[in-house]
Structure formats: structure tokens, C-alpha cells
Design a protein around this motif. Structure first.
Motif, PDB file in Angstrom:
ATOM      1  N   ASP A  27      38.106  43.119  46.339  1.00 53.55           N
ATOM      2  CA  ASP A  27      38.298  43.919  45.125  1.00 53.55           C
ATOM      3  C   ASP A  27      38.856  43.047  44.006  1.00 53.55           C
ATOM      4  O   ASP A  27      38.437  43.155  42.853  1.00 53.55           O
ATOM      5  CB  ASP A  27      39.231  45.106  45.398  1.00 53.55           C
ATOM      6  CG  ASP A  27      38.619  46.109  46.360  1.00 53.55           C
ATOM      7  OD1 ASP A  27      37.379  46.142  46.495  1.00 53.55           O
ATOM      8  OD2 ASP A  27      39.400  46.869  46.980  1.00 53.55           O
ATOM      9  N   HIS A  28      39.799  42.173  44.340  1.00 54.31           N
ATOM     10  CA  HIS A  28      40.366  41.250  43.356  1.00 54.31           C
ATOM     11  C   HIS A  28      39.267  40.338  42.795  1.00 54.31           C
ATOM     12  O   HIS A  28      39.185  40.122  41.580  1.00 54.31           O
ATOM     13  CB  HIS A  28      41.483  40.420  43.989  1.00 54.31           C
ATOM     14  CG  HIS A  28      41.949  39.293  43.132  1.00 54.31           C
ATOM     15  ND1 HIS A  28      42.784  39.476  42.050  1.00 54.31           N
ATOM     16  CD2 HIS A  28      41.682  37.965  43.169  1.00 54.31           C
ATOM     17  CE1 HIS A  28      42.994  38.305  41.464  1.00 54.31           C
ATOM     18  NE2 HIS A  28      42.339  37.380  42.134  1.00 54.31           N
ATOM     19  N   LYS A  30      36.073  40.900  42.566  1.00 51.78           N
ATOM     20  CA  LYS A  30      35.193  41.680  41.686  1.00 51.78           C
ATOM     21  C   LYS A  30      35.831  41.858  40.315  1.00 51.78           C
ATOM     22  O   LYS A  30      35.156  41.768  39.287  1.00 51.78           O
ATOM     23  CB  LYS A  30      34.891  43.047  42.312  1.00 51.78           C
ATOM     24  CG  LYS A  30      34.027  42.953  43.551  1.00 51.78           C
ATOM     25  CD  LYS A  30      33.870  44.329  44.181  1.00 51.78           C
ATOM     26  CE  LYS A  30      33.322  44.242  45.578  1.00 51.78           C
ATOM     27  NZ  LYS A  30      33.200  45.555  46.214  1.00 51.78           N
ATOM     28  N   THR A  31      37.146  42.098  40.285  1.00 52.90           N
ATOM     29  CA  THR A  31      37.862  42.248  39.013  1.00 52.90           C
ATOM     30  C   THR A  31      37.828  40.941  38.226  1.00 52.90           C
ATOM     31  O   THR A  31      37.572  40.932  37.021  1.00 52.90           O
ATOM     32  CB  THR A  31      39.321  42.686  39.269  1.00 52.90           C
ATOM     33  OG1 THR A  31      39.306  43.924  39.981  1.00 52.90           O
ATOM     34  CG2 THR A  31      40.093  42.850  37.976  1.00 52.90           C
ATOM     35  N   ARG A  35      36.039  40.213  34.536  1.00 46.17           N
ATOM     36  CA  ARG A  35      36.740  39.661  33.362  1.00 46.17           C
ATOM     37  C   ARG A  35      36.058  38.385  32.869  1.00 46.17           C
ATOM     38  O   ARG A  35      35.822  38.218  31.675  1.00 46.17           O
ATOM     39  CB  ARG A  35      38.200  39.357  33.702  1.00 46.17           C
ATOM     40  CG  ARG A  35      39.105  40.555  33.663  1.00 46.17           C
ATOM     41  CD  ARG A  35      40.581  40.183  33.595  1.00 46.17           C
ATOM     42  NE  ARG A  35      41.019  39.304  34.657  1.00 46.17           N
ATOM     43  CZ  ARG A  35      41.690  39.697  35.739  1.00 46.17           C
ATOM     44  NH1 ARG A  35      42.005  40.982  35.888  1.00 46.17           N
ATOM     45  NH2 ARG A  35      42.066  38.837  36.647  1.00 46.17           N
ATOM     46  N   GLU A  83      41.020  32.905  38.934  1.00 44.34           N
ATOM     47  CA  GLU A  83      40.342  33.085  37.652  1.00 44.34           C
ATOM     48  C   GLU A  83      40.396  31.798  36.838  1.00 44.34           C
ATOM     49  O   GLU A  83      39.418  31.411  36.197  1.00 44.34           O
ATOM     50  CB  GLU A  83      40.977  34.236  36.869  1.00 44.34           C
ATOM     51  CG  GLU A  83      40.269  34.515  35.560  1.00 44.34           C
ATOM     52  CD  GLU A  83      40.733  35.777  34.869  1.00 44.34           C
ATOM     53  OE1 GLU A  83      40.431  35.925  33.675  1.00 44.34           O
ATOM     54  OE2 GLU A  83      41.395  36.628  35.507  1.00 44.34           O
TER      55      GLU A  83
END
Length: 93
Positions: A27-28, A30-31, A35, A83
Motif C-alpha cells: 500500500d505504501h 502504491k502511494t 505521488r 520515494e
């Protein structure tokens, strides 16, 4: 007549995301991809690690656990997706 400035459109990066069910790190990832995708052209394909294709890709890429991330078919990361590292990789020519 002056020449028009040449602009190049960045190439779309093919992202393969190897995931599994009930995975907080997936889930992280995908976030993070959502972004980063707002600033870089990404085409994201999500494949479950439980599928034959997912297992094959994970084995070839050396993905030990979910999520696995491949950029243009090459291994990039597995586990918690950074990220900062992804942005750095996408902006480096």
C-alpha cells in the motif's frame, strides 16, 4: 524567423509492482508511485506475487519479498519503497 525551442517529452517509465494481499508495504509503494507519477510519466502494472508470472518475475529480479519494483523490466527495489531514491533515479539521465 527564430527557431522554436526544442522540447523533449520524457519517456514513459514502465513500472512493474509485485504485490501480495494484506501488505502494508505494498500500500505504501502504491502511494509513493501515485505521488511520483504526478511528476514523472509512469505506466504502472501491478502483478500479484502469488501468480505464476509474479513468481517468475520475482525470481528473475531477485525480489525476496513484497513489494517488488521493476523499472523498465530491471530490478529496482523490494520491501519499503524509498520515494527519494525513486525520484533521484527518474531524474538522473
Amino acid at each position: 524567423m527564430p527557431d522554436a525551442p526544442v522540447t523533449t517529452t520524457p519517456a514513459v517509465v514502465q513500472v512493474t509492482l509485485l504485490t501480495q494481499a494484506d501488505c502494508a508495504m505494498c500500500d505504501h509503494a502504491k502511494t509513493v508511485l501515485a505521488r511520483v507519477g504526478a511528476d514523472h510519466p509512469l505506466h504502472i502494472t501491478e502483478i500479484g506475487l502469488a501468480t505464476d508470472e509474479g513468481r517468475r518475475l520475482a525470481l528473475e529480479a531477485g525480489v525476496l519479498f513484497a513489494p517488488g519494483v521493476l523499472l523498465d523490466g530491471k530490478p529496482f527495489a523490494y520491501g519499503r519503497l524509498s520515494e527519494r531514491k525513486l525520484r533521484r533515479t527518474l531524474t538522473t539521465p
